[in-house]
Design a protein around this motif. Structure first.
Motif, short mmCIF file in Angstrom:
data_model
loop_
_atom_site.label_atom_id
_atom_site.label_comp_id
_atom_site.label_asym_id
_atom_site.label_seq_id
_atom_site.Cartn_x
_atom_site.Cartn_y
_atom_site.Cartn_z
N LEU A 91 -20.51 20.62 0.23
CA LEU A 91 -20.03 19.72 -0.80
C LEU A 91 -18.55 20.02 -1.04
CD1 LEU A 91 -20.95 17.66 -3.11
CD2 LEU A 91 -21.07 19.68 -4.58
N TYR A 92 -17.74 18.97 -1.15
CA TYR A 92 -16.32 19.14 -1.40
C TYR A 92 -15.97 18.55 -2.76
CZ TYR A 92 -16.20 20.38 3.49
OH TYR A 92 -16.44 21.01 4.69
N ALA A 93 -15.05 19.21 -3.45
CA ALA A 93 -14.67 18.80 -4.81
C ALA A 93 -13.16 18.85 -4.95
CB ALA A 93 -15.32 19.70 -5.85
N VAL A 94 -12.62 17.88 -5.69
CA VAL A 94 -11.21 17.95 -6.05
C VAL A 94 -11.04 18.89 -7.24
CG1 VAL A 94 -10.78 15.58 -5.26
CG2 VAL A 94 -11.28 16.01 -7.68
N ASP A 95 -9.84 19.42 -7.38
CA ASP A 95 -9.42 20.11 -8.60
C ASP A 95 -8.29 19.26 -9.15
OD1 ASP A 95 -8.30 21.64 -10.58
OD2 ASP A 95 -8.19 23.49 -9.41
N GLU A 96 -8.64 18.36 -10.09
CA GLU A 96 -7.68 17.36 -10.57
C GLU A 96 -6.77 17.97 -11.63
OE1 GLU A 96 -7.49 12.88 -12.50
OE2 GLU A 96 -9.39 13.56 -11.63
N ARG A 97 -5.73 18.63 -11.14
CA ARG A 97 -4.71 19.19 -12.01
C ARG A 97 -3.34 18.95 -11.40
NH1 ARG A 97 -6.68 25.23 -13.44
NH2 ARG A 97 -7.16 25.26 -11.21
N ALA A 98 -2.29 19.29 -12.15
CA ALA A 98 -0.92 19.04 -11.69
C ALA A 98 -0.65 19.71 -10.34
CB ALA A 98 0.09 19.52 -12.73
N LYS A 99 -1.18 20.90 -10.16
CA LYS A 99 -1.12 21.56 -8.86
C LYS A 99 -2.46 21.34 -8.18
CE LYS A 99 0.23 25.90 -6.64
NZ LYS A 99 0.63 27.32 -6.86
N GLY A 100 -2.58 20.20 -7.50
CA GLY A 100 -3.88 19.76 -7.00
C GLY A 100 -4.44 20.66 -5.92
N ALA A 101 -5.77 20.70 -5.87
CA ALA A 101 -6.46 21.50 -4.86
C ALA A 101 -7.80 20.88 -4.55
CB ALA A 101 -6.63 22.94 -5.35
N VAL A 102 -8.41 21.36 -3.48
CA VAL A 102 -9.77 20.96 -3.09
C VAL A 102 -10.57 22.22 -2.78
CG1 VAL A 102 -9.27 18.62 -2.29
CG2 VAL A 102 -8.91 20.54 -0.73
N ALA A 103 -11.87 22.14 -3.01
CA ALA A 103 -12.73 23.30 -2.80
C ALA A 103 -13.96 22.89 -2.00
CB ALA A 103 -13.15 23.90 -4.14
N ALA A 104 -14.53 23.85 -1.29
CA ALA A 104 -15.74 23.63 -0.50
C ALA A 104 -16.88 24.47 -1.07
CB ALA A 104 -15.50 24.00 0.96
N VAL A 105 -18.09 23.89 -1.06
CA VAL A 105 -19.27 24.56 -1.61
C VAL A 105 -20.41 24.44 -0.60
CG1 VAL A 105 -20.96 24.62 -3.49
CG2 VAL A 105 -18.58 24.00 -3.97
N ARG A 106 -21.02 25.55 -0.23
CA ARG A 106 -22.18 25.50 0.65
C ARG A 106 -23.40 25.07 -0.14
NH1 ARG A 106 -22.18 30.41 2.46
NH2 ARG A 106 -21.15 29.98 4.46
N VAL A 107 -24.08 24.01 0.32
CA VAL A 107 -25.25 23.50 -0.39
C VAL A 107 -26.43 23.28 0.56
CG1 VAL A 107 -23.92 22.39 -2.24
CG2 VAL A 107 -24.43 21.12 -0.14
N GLY A 108 -26.33 23.73 1.78
CA GLY A 108 -27.36 23.43 2.78
C GLY A 108 -28.69 24.09 2.54
N GLY A 109 -28.72 25.19 1.83
CA GLY A 109 -29.97 25.88 1.57
C GLY A 109 -29.77 26.97 0.54
N GLY A 110 -30.75 27.19 -0.31
CA GLY A 110 -30.62 28.18 -1.36
C GLY A 110 -29.66 27.74 -2.44
#
Length: 385
Positions: A91-110
């Motif tokens: 799963l990927y998520a934005v970090d909607e702030r002035a210094k923008g970023a994106v993050a990755a999250v493992r969701v395939g199991g557990g």
């Protein structure tokens, strides 16, 4: 990012394990083959009053539409938009702030787990992202400043440093919202050949070619929308020959022709996202647009009117006919999404702090409430899987 900031606050998350199997799209088989419980993820703002503390975790029952909170994944700031990888493991998520970023999250199991550290987008306030169909690149739209970012995706879904940043230029006639470019969405076309980006600030839809080796974007075409319309989001018809652009500033939706080989988008005439004679107590701002899996219906969320418009698709996708406009189950429906079967529609109502679920009549496209609304802190995105 330390391990202490990556925890999952959970209640009953075990119910979700193994709930990611595909669901048949035919009406007769959809509910018969659906697992008893499926997963959903909720986007929010962590820096706003009353906001959440991370990505909301939820479960829903395809048969009843019952939606329940199962916890929160902390360690991701301002995850206002979410996207799932093609293999459904990340799963990927934005970090909607002035210094923008994106993050990755493992969701395939557990239990979900944040992967590595957040990567900067090279732009401010990222508000939308999508994964290229080949799973090798993450595409992000940075609202403030109007730019697009491309991040390579490595083994296991981990994000690399930004590979390209493309900045839009221009402005529109609305001085309050169009003083400069505001990229609001970026998505790959159904053929996987071109990347299409919607810019609210310049009333423009851009088409790019993505170099599969370098991750660089090369512009191919610009389609001009009506001045002051404020295009926000776009959804393609399954045929790939038409796209539907929802305009935030003039409450309209536009059917566009799309040439799959060249990436050329040709806008048609705008039509209202509200019923004839609708009287408004406040200004309306359409937000989300989506197409049913069978391509027969288009749905648009109306913030202000607090409703969801249902359109029937005609002439093979070349025309829309308003079928109904129904209350969204809360206030300010910023994002709407269909579950994989197309049987349930979810609406994230930002101002009322509720996520509503609707059952879709696969014959008429009409919506009816399914189960009680779920209370959630500033829900601005909902992703059922």
């Amino acid at each position: 990012m330390s391990d202490a900031t990556r925890g999952v606050s959970r209640r009953g998350f075990g119910l979700l394990a193994g709930a990611g199997a595909a669901v048949a799209l035919t009406r007769g088989d959809a509910l018969a083959t659906a697992p008893a419980v499926r997963r959903a993820y909720l986007g929010t703002y962590t820096t706003q009053p009353g906001g959440g503390t991370g990505i909301g975790l939820a479960s829903y029952r395809p048969r009843s539409g019952q939606l329940a909170s199962t916890g929160v994944l902390t360690g991701v700031q301002n995850p206002s938009f979410l996207a799932l990888s093609p293999d459904r493991r990340t799963l990927y998520a934005v970090d909607e702030r002035a210094k923008g970023a994106v993050a990755a999250v493992r969701v395939g199991g557990g239990a979900p787990e944040v992967l590595g550290r957040a990567r900067g987008t090279g732009g401010a306030d990222p508000c939308h992202l999508s994964v290229h169909p080949d799973g090798r690149f993450l595409l992000t739209a940075n609202y403030t400043g109007g730019s697009l970012s491309v991040h390579p995706i490595g083994r296991g879904g981990v994000l690399g440093e930004v590979a390209d940043v493309v900045r839009h230029t221009g402005s529109g006639p609305d001085p309050g919202r169009q003083e400069g470019p505001h990229a609001h969405m970026v998505v790959t076309d159904p053929g996987g050949r071109y990347v299409v980006a919607v810019d609210l600030g310049t009333d423009t839809v851009h088409t790019y070619w993505l170099d599969p080796r370098s991750g660089k974007l090369r512009e191919r075409q610009r389609a001009a929308m009506k001045p002051g319309a404020g295009p926000r989001h776009l959804a393609f018809h399954p045929s790939g020959r038409h796209a539907y652009v929802v305009n935030e500033l003039d409450s309209s939706v536009v059917v566009c022709g799309y040439e799959r080989r060249s990436g050329v988008l040709t806008p048609g005439a705008p039509q209202s996202t509200l019923g004839p004679g609708t009287e408004l107590d406040e200004r309306n701002y359409p937000a989300g647009v989506l197409v049913s899996p069978d391509g027969r219906f288009v749905y648009v969320s109306n913030r202000g009117h607090d409703s969801i418009a249902v359109f029937g698709v005609e002439r093979g996708g070349a025309a829309l006919r308003l079928v109904s406009v129904v209350p969204s189950g809360g206030s300010y429906p910023r994002h709407i999404a269909l579950d994989p079967s197309g049987v349930l529609l979810f609406a994230a109502n930002q101002k009322s702090g509720t996520v509503a679920v609707f059952r879709v009549d696969r014959g008429t496209g009409r919506l009816s409430p399914a189960g009680a609304v779920l209370a959630a802190p500033v829900p601005v995105c909902v992703l059922p899987v």
